[in-house]
Design an enzyme around this catalytic site. Structure first.
Site, PDB file in Angstrom:
ATOM      1  CE  LYS A 206      87.268  12.603  59.106  1.00 23.29           C
ATOM      2  NZ  LYS A 206      87.346  11.345  59.879  1.00 23.29           N
ATOM      3  CD  GLU A 212      98.551  22.950  61.920  1.00 27.27           C
ATOM      4  OE1 GLU A 212      99.340  22.439  62.725  1.00 27.27           O
ATOM      5  OE2 GLU A 212      97.328  22.667  61.871  1.00 27.27           O
ATOM      6  N   GLY A 267      92.593   9.869  59.036  1.00 23.11           N
ATOM      7  CA  GLY A 267      93.329  10.791  58.183  1.00 23.11           C
ATOM      8  C   GLY A 267      94.459  10.151  57.413  1.00 23.11           C
ATOM      9  NE  ARG A 268      97.313   6.578  61.832  1.00 21.02           N
ATOM     10  CZ  ARG A 268      96.524   7.101  62.753  1.00 21.02           C
ATOM     11  NH1 ARG A 268      96.142   8.361  62.669  1.00 21.02           N
ATOM     12  NH2 ARG A 268      96.091   6.369  63.774  1.00 21.02           N
ATOM     13  CG  HIS A 384     126.464   9.668  46.631  1.00 17.49           C
ATOM     14  ND1 HIS A 384     127.767   9.590  46.231  1.00 17.49           N
ATOM     15  CD2 HIS A 384     125.740   8.956  45.733  1.00 17.49           C
ATOM     16  CE1 HIS A 384     127.848   8.870  45.108  1.00 17.49           C
ATOM     17  NE2 HIS A 384     126.630   8.476  44.795  1.00 17.49           N
TER      18      HIS A 384
END
Length: 545
Positions: A206, A212, A267-268, A384
């Site tokens: 944004k 990153e 964002g989420r 498992h």
């Protein structure tokens, strides 16, 4: 005590929990022949079985009273109306507008936001169709065969999850990849498999300053230009999802290749916006429309259904019931569909970044538990690995099982085994096996004496672990949209119950700021490391050397 824990609704729930804490699901099913039918809800194509929860009618009545006391319906209505429910930042939280039919007005601060939503969605459709058809090509005229989405958090988790979940709607000649980690191994591994002439990059940030994402974008641009020998290739091979037009222009992306969104899109909660561009490229515009339609159907149910028959409300209330009155610290999400392998990771951000807080809307410290740790992996793999702890561990862990009635493949034996395992696991968690039952089985097989005693103890299962089973007809775009919207609205319900603002995330910021300072100290010729604590200084020295 806080106003919440001292409230009549909370006190009544505490008292009732004490009265039924030792009740077992075996007993409830034995005395309530219609329990399964009475505790099922349906909405937006989803069927939910809540019968294997440690609640009776009185518990649900008291939980609904808590929802009324905490104004769950009021917070829901204000969010849908575009009110500034994110009070800390003075913003609306209008992700529901992104899947609203574009002809339906929605006025926020005097402006109808729907024309702008429709315009961005139309541009996404046009761009996606052009890339998928080959009309939009790379710098050398070759059509794109690979798309790399560069983002992190909400700019990665949601779209990546949708791309996996709806893989049958993709096409073999256009592969979509997601790179998020600043660890170069993530990007380098991806680029090693790609042809620069046929690779399209989406830089999803944004602010266009997420370190990153921008670090990965810079490296990807260097890789592209080095291979094609022309800096102008950037404009043909890079598009952006951002609001920072100056930043994207400086990078080499012109404004007609930038897809924007709004500060009322968290964002989420953003996969429905231009952040979902990579997912639209993967599954196609029509399937993306189906995704939006499924989410909107869940929106309509959440907005209109009474509390007692409201699917997101029931999920939110039961989660709070276990977190606050049974001491459950974690919650498992167990999709019995390999294509939902990324769903737990998406929900981790959605729930824990939203409600993982210890300060309420008024800035007071809470004296009650808030969001549990959310985790999970697809069945049957988890059986498992960690199911041993679910069945015979010492902790109460509520779980959500998710299964589709019809698969996309033509292997009925596999799907029958998958469904059988899903249903069997929820049955085993609920009802367990008493020591008397285990002993009888062992005696029938000839066990005696001390060995019988030892094995009977080890082969008994307490059960009484609560589970929800969610069933979709088929894992298609509307079903995925409805499923994700269900969990989004669960977040809103629980934020109201706990008096939290679910739309800010200050806890994300501190580590980011400190990383800038530590990063400077890691340079070979760095200045003295003033201000670092002893442990961090020692680690910097070791890693720098």
């Amino acid at each position: 005590m806080s106003a919440l824990t001292d409230s009549p609704a909370w006190q009544a729930l505490e008292a009732h929990q004490r009265s039924i804490a030792t009740h077992h699901l075996r007993d409830w099913f034995a005395t309530e022949p219609d329990r399964a039918q009475r505790h099922c809800l349906q909405a937006a194509g989803l069927f939910a079985d809540f019968s294997k929860h440690r609640v009776d009618d009185r518990a649900l009545e008291l939980l609904h009273a808590l929802a009324v006391q905490q104004d769950v319906e009021g917070w829901r209505d204000r969010m849908f109306a575009g009110a500034a429910v994110n009070a800390a930042e003075g913003r609306a939280a209008l992700h529901v507008a992104l899947r609203r039919p574009t002809g339906w007005p929605l006025v926020v601060d005097g402006t109808d936001v729907m024309p702008a939503v429709g315009e961005v969605l139309a541009r996404m459709r046009t761009f996606s169709a052009a890339v998928r058809s080959g009309d939009r090509c790379g710098h050398t005229g070759r059509r794109f065969t690979d798309v790399v989405n560069l983002g992190i958090g909400g700019s990665d988790l949601g779209p990546a999850m949708v791309t996996d979940a709806l893989q049958p709607y993709g096409r073999a000649d256009l592969r979509v990849h997601y790179v998020s980690n600043v660890d170069a191994a993530d990007l380098a591994t991806c680029l090693a498999r790609l042809d620069p002439e046929t690779t399209l990059f989406i830089v999803c940030s944004k602010t266009f300053t997420t370190i990153e994402t921008i670090t990965n974008a810079d490296t990807a641009r260097q890789w592209l230009v080095a291979a094609l020998g022309d800096p102008r290739a950037t404009g043909a091979h890079f598009v952006a999802v951002s609001t920072n037009l100056d930043g994207t222009r400086q990078f080499g992306i012109e404004s007609d290749n930038v897809f924007g969104f709004w500060d009322w899109v968290g964002g989420r909660f953003s996969l429905w916006s231009a952040v979902g561009l990579a997912a639209m490229l993967a599954i196609g515009p029509d399937a993306f429309d189906g995704l939006l339609a499924g989410a909107h159907a869940m929106d309509a149910h959440f907005l209109q259904a009474p509390l007692e028959r409201n699917l997101p409300v029931r999920m939110g209330l039961l989660g709070a019931w276990y977190a606050n009155f049974f001491g459950a610290a974690t919650h498992a999400v167990l999709p019995y569909d390999q294509r939902l392998q990324r769903l737990p990771a998406h929900l981790q951000q959605l729930e824990m970044e939203s409600n993982g807080k210890s300060v309420d809307r008024e800035g007071r410290r809470t004296d009650y538990a808030t969001c549990p740790v959310l985790w999970g992996s697809p069945g049957t793999n988890g059986q498992h690995a960690f199911y041993q702890l679910l069945h015979q561990g010492t902790r109460l862990i509520p779980s959500d099982f998710i299964i589709a009635r019809q698969p996309h493949h033509d292997h009925p034996l596999h799907h029958r085994l998958l469904v059988a395992n899903c249903l069997a696991q929820s049955e085993a968690l609920a009802f367990g096996k008493t020591e008397a039952q285990a002993r009888a089985e062992l005696v029938a097989r000839g066990a005696t004496g001390e060995r019988l005693d030892l094995l009977a103890a080890n082969q008994s299962f307490a059960g009484n672990q609560p589970t929800t089973t969610l069933v979709v007809e088929r894992l298609d775009p509307p079903a995925v949209g409805a499923l994700v919207a269900l969990y989004e609205h669960k977040v809103l319900v629980q934020s109201a119950l706990w008096n939290l603002n679910p739309f800010d995330q200050w806890g994300v910021e501190l580590g980011k700021k400190l990383a800038l300072r530590v990063g400077e100290c890691l340079l070979p010729a760095a200045a003295p490391m003033a201000g670092l604590d002893g442990s961090t200084r020692m680690l910097v020295e070791r890693l720098r050397s």
